[in-house]
Design an enzyme around this catalytic site. Sequence first.
Site, PDB file in Angstrom:
ATOM      1  N   ASN A 136      11.125  17.873  11.053  1.00  0.00           N
ATOM      2  CA  ASN A 136      10.899  16.592  10.127  1.00  0.00           C
ATOM      3  C   ASN A 136      11.552  17.150   8.875  1.00  0.00           C
ATOM      4  O   ASN A 136      12.128  16.542   8.176  1.00  0.00           O
ATOM      5  CB  ASN A 136       9.448  16.439   9.932  1.00  0.00           C
ATOM      6  CG  ASN A 136       9.082  15.307  11.144  1.00  0.00           C
ATOM      7  OD1 ASN A 136       9.672  14.051  10.895  1.00  0.00           O
ATOM      8  ND2 ASN A 136       8.493  15.687  11.894  1.00  0.00           N
TER       9      ASN A 136
ATOM     10  N   HIS B 128       2.354  11.896  11.048  1.00  0.00           N
ATOM     11  CA  HIS B 128       1.507  11.938  12.269  1.00  0.00           C
ATOM     12  C   HIS B 128       2.219  11.119  13.667  1.00  0.00           C
ATOM     13  O   HIS B 128       2.569  10.026  13.503  1.00  0.00           O
ATOM     14  CB  HIS B 128       0.311  11.466  12.195  1.00  0.00           C
ATOM     15  CG  HIS B 128      -0.666  11.648  13.082  1.00  0.00           C
ATOM     16  ND1 HIS B 128      -1.305  12.880  13.267  1.00  0.00           N
ATOM     17  CD2 HIS B 128      -1.419  11.090  14.111  1.00  0.00           C
ATOM     18  CE1 HIS B 128      -2.324  12.923  14.471  1.00  0.00           C
ATOM     19  NE2 HIS B 128      -2.145  11.596  14.973  1.00  0.00           N
TER      20      HIS B 128
HETATM   21  C1  GRF Z   1       5.526  16.532  14.267  1.00  0.00           C
HETATM   22  O1  GRF Z   1       5.097  15.903  15.585  1.00  0.00           O
HETATM   23  C2  GRF Z   1       4.628  15.948  13.198  1.00  0.00           C
HETATM   24  O2  GRF Z   1       4.308  14.586  13.565  1.00  0.00           O
HETATM   25  C3  GRF Z   1       3.195  16.485  13.297  1.00  0.00           C
HETATM   26  O3  GRF Z   1       3.505  17.793  13.589  1.00  0.00           O
HETATM   27  C4  GRF Z   1       4.928  17.932  14.171  1.00  0.00           C
HETATM   28  C5  GRF Z   1       5.844  18.745  13.334  1.00  0.00           C
HETATM   29  O4  GRF Z   1       6.958  18.974  13.943  1.00  0.00           O
HETATM   30  N1  GRF Z   1       2.580  16.454  12.068  1.00  0.00           N
HETATM   31  P1  GRF Z   1       8.093  19.664  13.234  1.00  0.00           P
HETATM   32  O5  GRF Z   1       7.795  20.990  12.718  1.00  0.00           O
HETATM   33  O6  GRF Z   1       8.696  18.709  12.195  1.00  0.00           O
HETATM   34  O7  GRF Z   1       9.246  19.880  14.016  1.00  0.00           O
END
Ligand code: GRF
Length: 203
Positions: A16, A111
Site C-alpha cells: 500500500n 483495512h
Molecule cells: C493490507 O492488507 C492492509 O489492508 C492491512 O495490512 C495489509 C498491509 O499490506 N491493514 P501491505 O504492507 O500494504 O502490502
Amino acid sequence: MSTLRLGILASGRGSNLQSIMDAAAAGKIGAEVVVVISDNKDAFALERARRAGIPARYVGFGYYASKDDYERAILDILRQNKVDLVCLAGYMRLVGRVILDAYSNRIMNIHPALLPSFPGLHAQKQAWEYGVKYSGCTVHFVDEGMDTGPIIIQAVVPVYDDDTPDTLATRILEQEHKIYPEAIRLYAEGRLKIQGRKVFITK
Ligand code: GRF
C-alpha cells in the site's frame, strides 16, 4: 494548493505504501510521502522508501519504557518532517493517545474487509471462513478503537466458491491499491467532511 505532506507508518511488506508513493510521484493525489516510519527494522516498507529516496526511519517499540514514550518518538519524527496526514499502511499496532491527540482526524488506515465486519487481524480469512459472498476493503479515519473510525471509502469484491484466503486477499489488495490513494486525494482536495461517525465527500 500546497502539496499535502504524508507520513506513512508501516510494519510489513508495504504494497500500500508503494501504491501511495507511485500515485504521489505521478502527481495524481496532490500529496507527497515525506517520511516512512516502521516499528519493524526488517520491514520491506523501509526498503521501498529508501529505493524511492524517501527518509525511512525505524522506531523499535522495545527501546521505550512506555507506549507513550514510543509514540512521542514517532511524533517527533512526524513533526520534524512537517507531516500533515498520517497514513497507516499495514501498521500492526493500535495508535495511542499521544499520536491521536496530535493528529486528531488526520490519521487514516486501510483495512482488508468491509467494516464494521471482520475487524482485526486476518480479515480476509475471517470473511472467507464466515462464507460471505462479498468482501472488500475500507479506508477510514483512525480513532482509539480497532478499525472503528469513520469510514471514508470502501470497495467491494466478490467471493468465489473456489477462493482460498490467499486468492481472496489478492483480489482485495488490488482494490486497496486504488482506494487508498483515492482517499488521500480527496483529503488533499479538502473534500472530506467528518460529521460524527459519517464522512461526507463534497463536490
Ligand atoms: C493490507 O492488507 C492492509 O489492508 C492491512 O495490512 C495489509 C498491509 O499490506 N491493514 P501491505 O504492507 O500494504 O502490502
